[in-house]
Motif scaffolding. Sequence first.
Motif, PDB file in Angstrom:
ATOM      1  N   ASN A  37      -9.130  -4.569  41.327  1.00  0.00           N
ATOM      2  CA  ASN A  37      -7.816  -5.252  41.223  1.00  0.00           C
ATOM      3  C   ASN A  37      -6.801  -4.426  40.457  1.00  0.00           C
ATOM      4  N   ASN A  38      -6.847  -4.073  39.162  1.00  0.00           N
ATOM      5  CA  ASN A  38      -7.930  -4.165  38.201  1.00  0.00           C
ATOM      6  C   ASN A  38      -7.718  -5.165  37.084  1.00  0.00           C
ATOM      7  N   GLY A  39      -6.885  -6.183  37.272  1.00  0.00           N
ATOM      8  CA  GLY A  39      -6.661  -7.164  36.229  1.00  0.00           C
ATOM      9  C   GLY A  39      -6.858  -8.568  36.778  1.00  0.00           C
ATOM     10  N   LEU A  40      -6.865  -9.538  35.879  1.00  0.00           N
ATOM     11  CA  LEU A  40      -7.134 -10.919  36.283  1.00  0.00           C
ATOM     12  C   LEU A  40      -5.905 -11.801  36.026  1.00  0.00           C
ATOM     13  N   ASP A  41      -4.717 -11.227  36.177  1.00  0.00           N
ATOM     14  CA  ASP A  41      -3.472 -11.924  35.885  1.00  0.00           C
ATOM     15  C   ASP A  41      -2.929 -12.569  37.165  1.00  0.00           C
ATOM     16  N   LEU A  42      -2.997 -13.888  37.240  1.00  0.00           N
ATOM     17  CA  LEU A  42      -2.546 -14.581  38.451  1.00  0.00           C
ATOM     18  C   LEU A  42      -1.024 -14.552  38.629  1.00  0.00           C
ATOM     19  N   PHE A  43      -0.273 -14.330  37.558  1.00  0.00           N
ATOM     20  CA  PHE A  43       1.174 -14.181  37.742  1.00  0.00           C
ATOM     21  C   PHE A  43       1.457 -12.955  38.610  1.00  0.00           C
ATOM     22  N   ARG A  44       0.773 -11.862  38.293  1.00  0.00           N
ATOM     23  CA  ARG A  44       0.938 -10.642  39.078  1.00  0.00           C
ATOM     24  C   ARG A  44       0.443 -10.870  40.509  1.00  0.00           C
ATOM     25  N   GLU A  45      -0.641 -11.638  40.641  1.00  0.00           N
ATOM     26  CA  GLU A  45      -1.189 -11.920  41.970  1.00  0.00           C
ATOM     27  C   GLU A  45      -0.183 -12.721  42.799  1.00  0.00           C
ATOM     28  N   MET A  46       0.479 -13.691  42.174  1.00  0.00           N
ATOM     29  CA  MET A  46       1.493 -14.490  42.894  1.00  0.00           C
ATOM     30  C   MET A  46       2.617 -13.594  43.391  1.00  0.00           C
ATOM     31  N   ASP A  47       3.093 -12.729  42.498  1.00  0.00           N
ATOM     32  CA  ASP A  47       4.202 -11.837  42.819  1.00  0.00           C
ATOM     33  C   ASP A  47       3.854 -10.983  44.039  1.00  0.00           C
ATOM     34  N   ILE A  48       2.722 -10.300  43.952  1.00  0.00           N
ATOM     35  CA  ILE A  48       2.331  -9.397  45.032  1.00  0.00           C
ATOM     36  C   ILE A  48       2.051 -10.181  46.302  1.00  0.00           C
ATOM     37  N   CYS A  49       1.444 -11.347  46.176  1.00  0.00           N
ATOM     38  CA  CYS A  49       1.157 -12.173  47.357  1.00  0.00           C
ATOM     39  C   CYS A  49       2.437 -12.480  48.116  1.00  0.00           C
ATOM     40  N   ALA A  50       3.433 -13.003  47.412  1.00  0.00           N
ATOM     41  CA  ALA A  50       4.684 -13.395  48.085  1.00  0.00           C
ATOM     42  C   ALA A  50       5.351 -12.180  48.708  1.00  0.00           C
ATOM     43  N   LYS A  51       5.379 -11.066  47.970  1.00  0.00           N
ATOM     44  CA  LYS A  51       6.082  -9.890  48.479  1.00  0.00           C
ATOM     45  C   LYS A  51       5.371  -9.278  49.687  1.00  0.00           C
ATOM     46  N   HIS A  64      -7.336  -7.117  28.951  1.00  0.00           N
ATOM     47  CA  HIS A  64      -7.181  -6.621  30.320  1.00  0.00           C
ATOM     48  C   HIS A  64      -7.206  -5.098  30.409  1.00  0.00           C
ATOM     49  N   LEU A  65      -7.268  -4.401  29.262  1.00  0.00           N
ATOM     50  CA  LEU A  65      -7.366  -2.939  29.298  1.00  0.00           C
ATOM     51  C   LEU A  65      -8.708  -2.448  28.738  1.00  0.00           C
ATOM     52  N   GLN A  66      -9.700  -3.337  28.741  1.00  0.00           N
ATOM     53  CA  GLN A  66     -11.046  -3.001  28.260  1.00  0.00           C
ATOM     54  C   GLN A  66     -12.058  -3.183  29.380  1.00  0.00           C
ATOM     55  N   PRO A  67     -13.026  -2.279  29.525  1.00  0.00           N
ATOM     56  CA  PRO A  67     -13.062  -0.971  28.886  1.00  0.00           C
ATOM     57  C   PRO A  67     -12.013  -0.041  29.494  1.00  0.00           C
ATOM     58  N   PHE A  68     -11.765   1.077  28.826  1.00  0.00           N
ATOM     59  CA  PHE A  68     -10.734   2.010  29.297  1.00  0.00           C
ATOM     60  C   PHE A  68     -11.398   3.313  29.712  1.00  0.00           C
ATOM     61  N   TYR A  69     -11.784   3.391  31.010  1.00  0.00           N
ATOM     62  CA  TYR A  69     -12.451   4.602  31.490  1.00  0.00           C
ATOM     63  C   TYR A  69     -11.463   5.733  31.731  1.00  0.00           C
ATOM     64  N   GLY A  70     -10.171   5.392  31.885  1.00  0.00           N
ATOM     65  CA  GLY A  70      -9.192   6.456  32.138  1.00  0.00           C
ATOM     66  C   GLY A  70      -7.832   5.907  32.485  1.00  0.00           C
ATOM     67  N   PRO A  71      -6.853   6.809  32.624  1.00  0.00           N
ATOM     68  CA  PRO A  71      -5.455   6.389  32.770  1.00  0.00           C
ATOM     69  C   PRO A  71      -5.120   5.655  34.069  1.00  0.00           C
ATOM     70  N   ASP A  72      -6.028   5.618  35.062  1.00  0.00           N
ATOM     71  CA  ASP A  72      -5.754   4.822  36.258  1.00  0.00           C
ATOM     72  C   ASP A  72      -5.418   3.381  35.882  1.00  0.00           C
ATOM     73  N   LEU A  73      -5.990   2.947  34.761  1.00  0.00           N
ATOM     74  CA  LEU A  73      -5.786   1.566  34.323  1.00  0.00           C
ATOM     75  C   LEU A  73      -4.330   1.296  33.936  1.00  0.00           C
ATOM     76  N   LEU A  74      -3.599   2.347  33.582  1.00  0.00           N
ATOM     77  CA  LEU A  74      -2.175   2.173  33.288  1.00  0.00           C
ATOM     78  C   LEU A  74      -1.443   1.685  34.535  1.00  0.00           C
ATOM     79  N   VAL A  75      -1.940   2.098  35.695  1.00  0.00           N
ATOM     80  CA  VAL A  75      -1.326   1.697  36.960  1.00  0.00           C
ATOM     81  C   VAL A  75      -1.834   0.334  37.404  1.00  0.00           C
ATOM     82  N   TYR A  76      -3.152   0.150  37.373  1.00  0.00           N
ATOM     83  CA  TYR A  76      -3.734  -1.025  38.018  1.00  0.00           C
ATOM     84  C   TYR A  76      -3.931  -2.229  37.106  1.00  0.00           C
ATOM     85  N   ALA A  77      -3.704  -2.078  35.807  1.00  0.00           N
ATOM     86  CA  ALA A  77      -3.926  -3.238  34.931  1.00  0.00           C
ATOM     87  C   ALA A  77      -2.879  -3.395  33.836  1.00  0.00           C
ATOM     88  N   ALA A  78      -2.284  -2.307  33.379  1.00  0.00           N
ATOM     89  CA  ALA A  78      -1.318  -2.424  32.277  1.00  0.00           C
ATOM     90  C   ALA A  78      -0.015  -3.040  32.756  1.00  0.00           C
TER      91      ALA A  78
END
Lengths: 434, 434
Positions: free
Chosen positions: A310-324, B379-393
């Motif tokens: 995903n890589n996060g579990l934030d449903l606000f972000r999921e709503m945003d991306i879903c609609a877009k 939502h930024l744990q664990p931090f295997y690398g900077p890809d997480l800045l894109v997909y979770a931060a």
Amino acid sequence: MTTDILITNALLLREPGAGEELERGFVAVRDGRIDRLGPMAELGDRPAATTIDAGGALLMPGLVNTHCHAAMTLFRGLADDLELTVWLNDHIFPAEAAHVNPEMVYWCSKLAAAEMIMAGTTLVADGYFFADQAARAFSETGLRAVAAQGVIDFPAPGVPEPAENIRATARFIDERQDLHPLITPAVFAHSPYTCSPETLQKSKALARSRNIPFFIHVAETGQEQGRIAGARGDSPVRHLEALGILDEQTVCVHCVWVDEEDLDILARRNARVSICPQSHLKLASGMAPLAAMLERSITVGLGTDGAASNNGLDLFREMDICAKVQKIKTMDPVAVRAGDVLRLATRDGAAVLGFADRLGAIREGSLADLILVDLDRPHLQPFYGPDLLVYAAGGADVRSVIVNGKLVMHNRQLLTIDLDETMARVRELARSVD
Amino acid sequence: MTTDILITNALLLREPGAGEELERGFVAVRDGRIDRLGPMAELGDRPAATTIDAGGALLMPGLVNTHCHAAMTLFRGLADDLELTVWLNDHIFPAEAAHVNPEMVYWCSKLAAAEMIMAGTTLVADGYFFADQAARAFSETGLRAVAAQGVIDFPAPGVPEPAENIRATARFIDERQDLHPLITPAVFAHSPYTCSPETLQKSKALARSRNIPFFIHVAETGQEQGRIAGARGDSPVRHLEALGILDEQTVCVHCVWVDEEDLDILARRNARVSICPQSHLKLASGMAPLAAMLERSITVGLGTDGAASNNGLDLFREMDICAKVQKIKTMDPVAVRAGDVLRLATRDGAAVLGFADRLGAIREGSLADLILVDLDRPHLQPFYGPDLLVYAAGGADVRSVIVNGKLVMHNRQLLTIDLDETMARVRELARSVD
């Protein structure tokens, strides 16, 4: 008749997606339920154990995550930018075989529960192995959950002998009396391509016998049909239909690769659907035909999927991306509106998980799962209406969270567990993975 | 030789997207530039006016927003879920005619500047009317900006007589000596369909004569070519090519509807491209062919577009959606990776705006635009690398921001302006809009 929690001066979003005019009001919570609500003028003298002055923050029903693999937080960001089968076979399945154990499921589910609560999620449907440990983690963190035990025809964590997979799941369900009242046990058959027709029928029969939800990943990729051994229909949905699996307590997760006939079957059977837009994008699976589902009045909820995809579990972000994304899927900016996805993430998601009319709206008598969203932030100004919850808000804007009438986060502080310890434990587990 | 700001114990992401191993180190800032950096072992005795112990937070170059209409925060969420021409002609243009004035541009740009800094953006390219007021707002907030004055062949806010549009822009540019050193003035010709060939050539000539960037919206929708009066080519890009507009100081914004020949032209002319993935989705314009652009080594940056068509200015969210959407555009999860969009949002975005080799990496001698990202979040744990800045931060994970060697946000507190006053002023302006 003292109120447990009284929230005053809140901008009330009672029925997300219904287009109501928002007004300032109060909500009184007692015995886990919404006892009274109204405009501030009707507040009167109302003694309460805890009073929260919202100061104009928005109060809405908590968000519902209809699909997650909570413990997979351990694999968050471990293997990004890969195709589903490569990701699954070369990375996730081996990592699971090496690292999934009761302790891992407990701590990593707890991290996920903290992450979800801190982003405004109050109910999650989880599917994984050692579901008893996930249930324990959710309970302790104060998150409402449908905790489903995974069934798969491979040697799996906790179930080394596939022939035992139904029995192990029955054992988990029947021990539910030991679990917290926030937990509903359930069955999760992995997919039509990893479970035989017999396993699917037996696991659905188990769910039916206990009157609990049944989940299955269906039609996630275009290659799935070719991987089903002993297919009884010419699509994954028709295969399930032929096996008698589909009913209103079956949640079909993904449904990216479904045709008109599949959608008609899902509608006719009143089967529930969970879509995970970000996971579908990230694994290049496709875009689920949400507009076509809604046209048929199929009950659809949103899911984050596990943190590894995903890589996060934030449903606000999921709503945003879903609609877009639906606007691009249909090339029509009107096909799926902000209000539609707000409804998916609240009322409809609750209905997908068997909580219709009990969750997803602020009504007297509903279960008290509520979140307070801070609007006093630059990215939420000005606030012309709740569409902004979809297109601009994020989980970090959630100030306080109530689940089942209990305050579990307040002013961004998680009140139930030691978050630092949880993060440290997961980091420790991650050291052996990387 | 005292250091102005010394950051210690930071996880250093020196070259976003380059795949480096991250290590803990220090960065010393002096006279607006990165003076020294290295691993903690090499810190030695280094007196500093301000020392920030990052405590393991990640330090990276500030993000670069290559396309924004900052003052449009006033119209955030005013008209969602609409097709571009309906949105523009029936909602945005009338709202602009009624509400855009110097005071509005000042306060609403200030709100946008606050929002961007708080989400880790340190350089923005803005295009709007009353660009002097936007520049004033950015300066005061401490945001580095390329502030472009809009040119359009309609009566526009501040320029009621279209025949004056070039002169008004020249006046803005030539008064730049009064502006803050953080501001680069520029020219923004609205589009090939709202500017005549003559206006395009004159405005580009103005930019060339002053050696400053020139921006233009190009190929945003599939209908654009049909709306160009006096087209000199059979696509918007070929129209600009025929007019001699394209060079390395021309930034073509959007480029959703470009074919192979257009891409070859953009590459040959070394023209710069800014894509705005969320805006493209929300207005159902399409998906820009980013992978094809990168194959041709076209220099591409990310933009948020204005808050009315997004609806937020968070480049972390823009990176996430950009990477995910490209996987669907190509149906290949490998085509555009997390590292690629990290580079777009830093080094490449800086190059788009004329800051190549001065911004976008942590190197000795670079301009000191830096952000500290708090990784100590569930939502930024664990931090295997900077890809997480894109997909979770998300922008809310940014703890502190330095622009041009000056601390403008620290521990989530904006240090430069009165944020509450700014939000109150914009709310006040919004009351007459709704």
